[in-house]
Design an enzyme around this catalytic site. Sequence first.
Site, PDB file in Angstrom:
ATOM      1  N   LEU A  78       2.307  -9.456   1.826  1.00 42.45           N
ATOM      2  CA  LEU A  78       2.547  -8.076   0.672  1.00 42.45           C
ATOM      3  C   LEU A  78       3.496  -8.586   0.257  1.00 42.45           C
ATOM      4  CD1 LEU A  78       1.196  -5.781   3.494  1.00 42.45           C
ATOM      5  CD2 LEU A  78       0.091  -7.304   1.825  1.00 42.45           C
ATOM      6  N   ASP A  79       3.656  -8.983  -1.168  1.00 48.81           N
ATOM      7  CA  ASP A  79       4.702  -9.212  -1.692  1.00 48.81           C
ATOM      8  C   ASP A  79       5.564  -7.993  -2.532  1.00 48.81           C
ATOM      9  OD1 ASP A  79       6.066 -11.232  -4.073  1.00 48.81           O
ATOM     10  OD2 ASP A  79       5.001  -8.981  -5.475  1.00 48.81           O
ATOM     11  N   ALA A  80       7.182  -8.227  -2.669  1.00 48.63           N
ATOM     12  CA  ALA A  80       7.819  -6.618  -3.088  1.00 48.63           C
ATOM     13  C   ALA A  80       6.799  -5.294  -2.955  1.00 48.63           C
ATOM     14  CB  ALA A  80       7.825  -7.082  -4.270  1.00 48.63           C
TER      15      ALA A  80
ATOM     16  N   GLU B 214       7.608  -8.223   1.422  1.00 53.79           N
ATOM     17  CA  GLU B 214       9.068  -8.936   0.704  1.00 53.79           C
ATOM     18  C   GLU B 214       9.103  -7.367   0.369  1.00 53.79           C
ATOM     19  OE1 GLU B 214      10.432 -11.019  -2.641  1.00 53.79           O
ATOM     20  OE2 GLU B 214       8.462 -10.386  -3.173  1.00 53.79           O
TER      21      GLU B 214
ATOM     22  N   ASP C  49      15.475 -12.105   3.398  1.00 51.30           N
ATOM     23  CA  ASP C  49      16.600 -12.397   2.501  1.00 51.30           C
ATOM     24  C   ASP C  49      17.801 -12.668   2.961  1.00 51.30           C
ATOM     25  OD1 ASP C  49      14.542 -12.948   0.431  1.00 51.30           O
ATOM     26  OD2 ASP C  49      14.699 -11.383  -0.762  1.00 51.30           O
TER      27      ASP C  49
ATOM     28  N   GLY D  47      12.905 -21.097  -8.218  1.00 57.02           N
ATOM     29  CA  GLY D  47      12.021 -20.395  -9.368  1.00 57.02           C
ATOM     30  C   GLY D  47      12.999 -19.597 -10.354  1.00 57.02           C
TER      31      GLY D  47
ATOM     32  N   HIS E 145      18.239 -15.928   4.542  1.00 58.16           N
ATOM     33  CA  HIS E 145      18.465 -17.275   3.447  1.00 58.16           C
ATOM     34  C   HIS E 145      19.779 -17.136   2.551  1.00 58.16           C
ATOM     35  CE1 HIS E 145      18.442 -18.194  -1.357  1.00 58.16           C
ATOM     36  NE2 HIS E 145      17.653 -19.065  -0.745  1.00 58.16           N
TER      37      HIS E 145
END
Length: 643
Positions: A284-286, A320, A346, A420, A349
Amino acid sequence: MTSNAIHGAREGAEARDDMTGEATFSCETSWGPRIGETGTLFRLWAPGAQSIELAIGKADGPDFLAMERDEAGWWRVETDRVAIGGGYGFRVNGDMVVPDPAARAQIDGVHGLSRLVDPKAYRWKTADWKGRPWEETVFYELHTGTFTPEGTFEAIIEKLDYLKEVGITAVELLPVAEFSGRRGWGYDGVYLYAPHEVYGGVEGLKRLVDAAHERGLMVFLDVVYNHFGPDGNYLGVYAPEFFHPEIHTAWGAAIAYDKKPVRDFMIENALYWLEEFRIDGLRLDAIDSIEDTTDEPLIRELASAVRTRITDRHVHLTSEDARNITWHIERNKDCSPKYVSGEWNDDFHHTAHAIATKESEGYYQDYSRSAVKQMARALAEGFVYQGDHSRHRDKDVGFPSAHLPPTAFVNFLQNHDQIGNRAFGERLTDLASRRLVAVLQSILLLSPQIPLMFMGEEYGETNPFCFFTDFHGELGEIVREGRRSEFKHFAAFRNPENRKLIPDPNDEETFLQCKMDWTAARGRPTYRRRLDLVERLLTLRRERIVPLLKGMGGHAGRYHVDESTDAFAVSWRLAGDNVLRLFANLDDEPWNVPQAVTAGAAAAGEVLFEHEAGAAESLATGVLPGPSVVFRFAPNLQIGKDS
């Protein structure tokens, strides 16, 4: 607010051919066409429209058939005049013809007619697939268009045996919902029920999932519920009620999740991918960018619908969210996820990147000063920021997370965003020493968190992964200049002339340079060495660590950091009171390991892994060379309190 989807009003269906026994799967939704025995029911929610007509595609131009409106704003008509594979759309107020927002396929891009698809046309070979438990997950994130020279679902199938040999268990696809143009990341999708035709469409995606399941591999799909793309979304033409113009987001007006048809559109979409395509999980993006004005967060309702509806196989959700929230990844008493299986972390990372590159601009300023201590905390407790103050965001960020098991977090050294979103799309292999990257990769793949690698990371791919689109005209110019302006605050790009060097997202060459270099993957010695390391690490993970992750509870991690150097130790209590210990020196100089860390621990138990050779033997004498890492299974002894 509760959707009917949770209560099973729209059920997924399995059917088997009476002659062959082959299975088909479908998912009935309130949006989109529904094929019946006497014809197809076409529907569109357009509460403010004066008239809606079904546009029936023909070679000499469409015919039109009036639709009837109910009190809730739904327009409907049932007809047999649209054949399977035929085109259709909707004419709004006698004027513009628009595609179906819930089309299962498009005929000619995002501005053409929709294509009627029979959901039961595909015969599944793996109808009895039950999925894999969450703790077995090793993610391999890939972009369909750049993973292979062909850039199709079919071409991915040819690489599945290779991925299985590496030790991957889950292929995660960047978004594939139909978007404008032939190339793009997929986060600008406008037809969320239609797999991108350039990739292979409905048939191609189902074949890919089926082939993956034949090999014991899961397939995850990245989905975007925080916005629609800027080109090809006609919802505002006939259903402005779908949005809240007074609530602004980075992509325009917020989606009106307080309206039931809108909410159902997204929740049903999640069920559609999971049920009709047999997808094993969704990212599930953002979700922090979803502006939901209701008391019931969309993600909680969506996750509840998935957990309630799909109980005959393993299905997983990841998310996210930059807020470092935890309510959505909380566990039940049996340690199973209440809602979301794992959160993309995150924090992990950012600490790894800051250690490897020494970069300190942008959000890395929150990690550059004490990255090693922060990495140790992330490995032991989940988030780095658990209510702590962020200098970059100038506010307190996050919630306590140590009570969650490590498997509630998805860790990574690279992903599509972190590569990216760089000006030139450089990978970590080009930014840091290969030895340090190997040490960090060892930490990633043997720690109990769920690991994720980005395509090519397993052998050290150096081709970039840039931001690319296929927009033209005014929109193309806006995207091009907007992309370059994003970097004006970075020292290297304060000069406008330097910003012109940033690749043009709309130039096809930018896209082509991002294709993986398969000819070099196994040929170059440095690539072969990295691939051998990853295969070895994932074999160890599968055989020795995964069996001890199920049922692992919270407060499982402890860490010790040496403030005088870039070194730390972490221990985790796994299932069955087994203890996994990590000793890491990320400095170039040797680490004189304190007695408090080595007492009884370094010399006890089994050496599971070391990199480089001889590190474990040296550790036993109280010195860990750098950069290096040692993993041990050891008796249940403390290595020191949190520091």
